[in-house]
Design a protein around this motif. Structure first.
Motif, short mmCIF file in Angstrom:
data_model
loop_
_atom_site.label_atom_id
_atom_site.label_comp_id
_atom_site.label_asym_id
_atom_site.label_seq_id
_atom_site.Cartn_x
_atom_site.Cartn_y
_atom_site.Cartn_z
N SER A 1 76.87 -39.50 35.48
CA SER A 1 77.31 -38.74 34.31
C SER A 1 78.25 -37.61 34.71
CB SER A 1 76.10 -38.16 33.56
OG SER A 1 75.35 -37.31 34.42
N VAL A 2 78.47 -37.45 36.02
CA VAL A 2 79.36 -36.42 36.56
C VAL A 2 80.54 -37.15 37.19
CG1 VAL A 2 79.54 -34.47 38.15
CG2 VAL A 2 77.35 -34.97 37.02
N LEU B 1 70.53 -37.74 39.30
CA LEU B 1 70.53 -37.23 37.92
C LEU B 1 70.59 -38.38 36.92
CD1 LEU B 1 70.61 -34.96 35.86
CD2 LEU B 1 73.10 -34.83 36.21
N ASP C 1 67.70 -39.04 34.08
CA ASP C 1 67.95 -39.15 32.64
C ASP C 1 67.43 -40.48 32.10
OD1 ASP C 1 69.14 -36.64 32.47
OD2 ASP C 1 71.19 -37.40 32.67
N ARG D 1 65.62 -32.25 35.98
CA ARG D 1 66.93 -32.84 35.71
C ARG D 1 67.93 -31.83 35.15
NH1 ARG D 1 67.34 -35.87 30.38
NH2 ARG D 1 65.66 -35.08 29.09
N ASP D 2 67.50 -30.91 34.31
CA ASP D 2 68.46 -29.94 33.78
C ASP D 2 68.90 -28.96 34.87
OD1 ASP D 2 68.62 -31.03 31.24
OD2 ASP D 2 66.90 -29.87 30.51
N ARG E 1 71.44 -30.82 36.82
CA ARG E 1 72.69 -30.93 36.06
C ARG E 1 73.52 -29.64 36.22
NH1 ARG E 1 72.28 -34.63 32.43
NH2 ARG E 1 70.15 -33.99 31.91
N HIS E 2 72.85 -28.50 36.12
CA HIS E 2 73.54 -27.21 36.28
C HIS E 2 74.04 -27.04 37.72
CE1 HIS E 2 72.68 -26.01 32.26
NE2 HIS E 2 71.37 -25.92 32.43
#
Length: 203
Positions: free
Chosen positions: A69-70, A81, A85, A150-151, A154-155
């Motif tokens: 997703s990145v 990640l 998700d 996971r958040d 993500r950060h």
């Protein structure tokens, strides 16, 4: 803890093999990825593949294909990640990751990772093997990861973190030590020479 889901990390660019998908290389008459799936599937509740590009090239394996997703091929943490998700959507607490180019990883990978995580409020464990120079050699693509992180991950990726151990050390990750008698079971196929060695080991 519920049995984790499994995510095979195949999102790399395989530069040392001349590009393409290492997991599709032939090893003893089967794709390298087939050997990884055979070891991973019995150890997890469900299995997915993290890979970028056209997912149809993996259709024969009948696995969900999870793209990063990145953008920009930021490395294995992006695959972790993506797996987190996917697992969150399925209501899972954790995932175990394994690399798509490592055909001999331990058949007790998941039980040992779970054992090492006992007592952790937020499970996070990396596989390791003995190393004569450094004491232990961590294998950051083989780990147990709590979906609850996971958040945070993500950060961290958005902030430019790319090294697995830099992020896992922030969260007090443990290590699960695996024996390496004869050869390291986390030996991975990076070059044509490695593929020849894997052929010799498997026959």
């Amino acid at each position: 803890m519920k049995q984790p889901l499994g995510v095979i990390l195949a999102g790399g660019q395989a530069r040392r093999m001349g590009g393409g998908d290492k997991g599709l290389l032939d090893l003893a008459g089967q794709p390298l990825l087939a050997h990884v799936i055979a070891r991973a599937a019995p150890q997890v509740a469900a299995l997915a593949l993290n890979a970028n590009g056209d997912p149809s090239r993996f259709r024969a394996f009948d696995l969900p294909v999870l793209p990063d997703s990145v953008t920009g091929f930021p490395g294995p943490l992006a695959g972790v990640l993506a797996g987190m998700d996917w697992a969150a959507e399925r209501g899972a607490d954790s995932i175990v990751t394994m690399a798509a180019d490592t055909p001999f990883f331990p058949c007790d990978l998941v039980p040992r990772l779970l054992l090492a995580s006992e007592g952790m409020a937020v499970p996070l464990v990396l596989a390791a093997t003995p190393d004569p120079q450094r004491g232990r050699l961590r294998h950051p693509t083989f780990g147990l990861w709590s979906v609850s992180l996971r958040d945070d991950l993500r950060h961290a990726l958005a902030d430019g973190i790319r090294k697995v151990v830099m992020w896992t050390d922030r969260h007090g990750a443990r290590e699960a030590l695996f024996p390496a008698e004869g050869f390291d079971p986390f030996f991975n196929v990076n070059t044509p020479q490695d593929l020849a060695r894997a052929e010799a080991l498997i026959t």
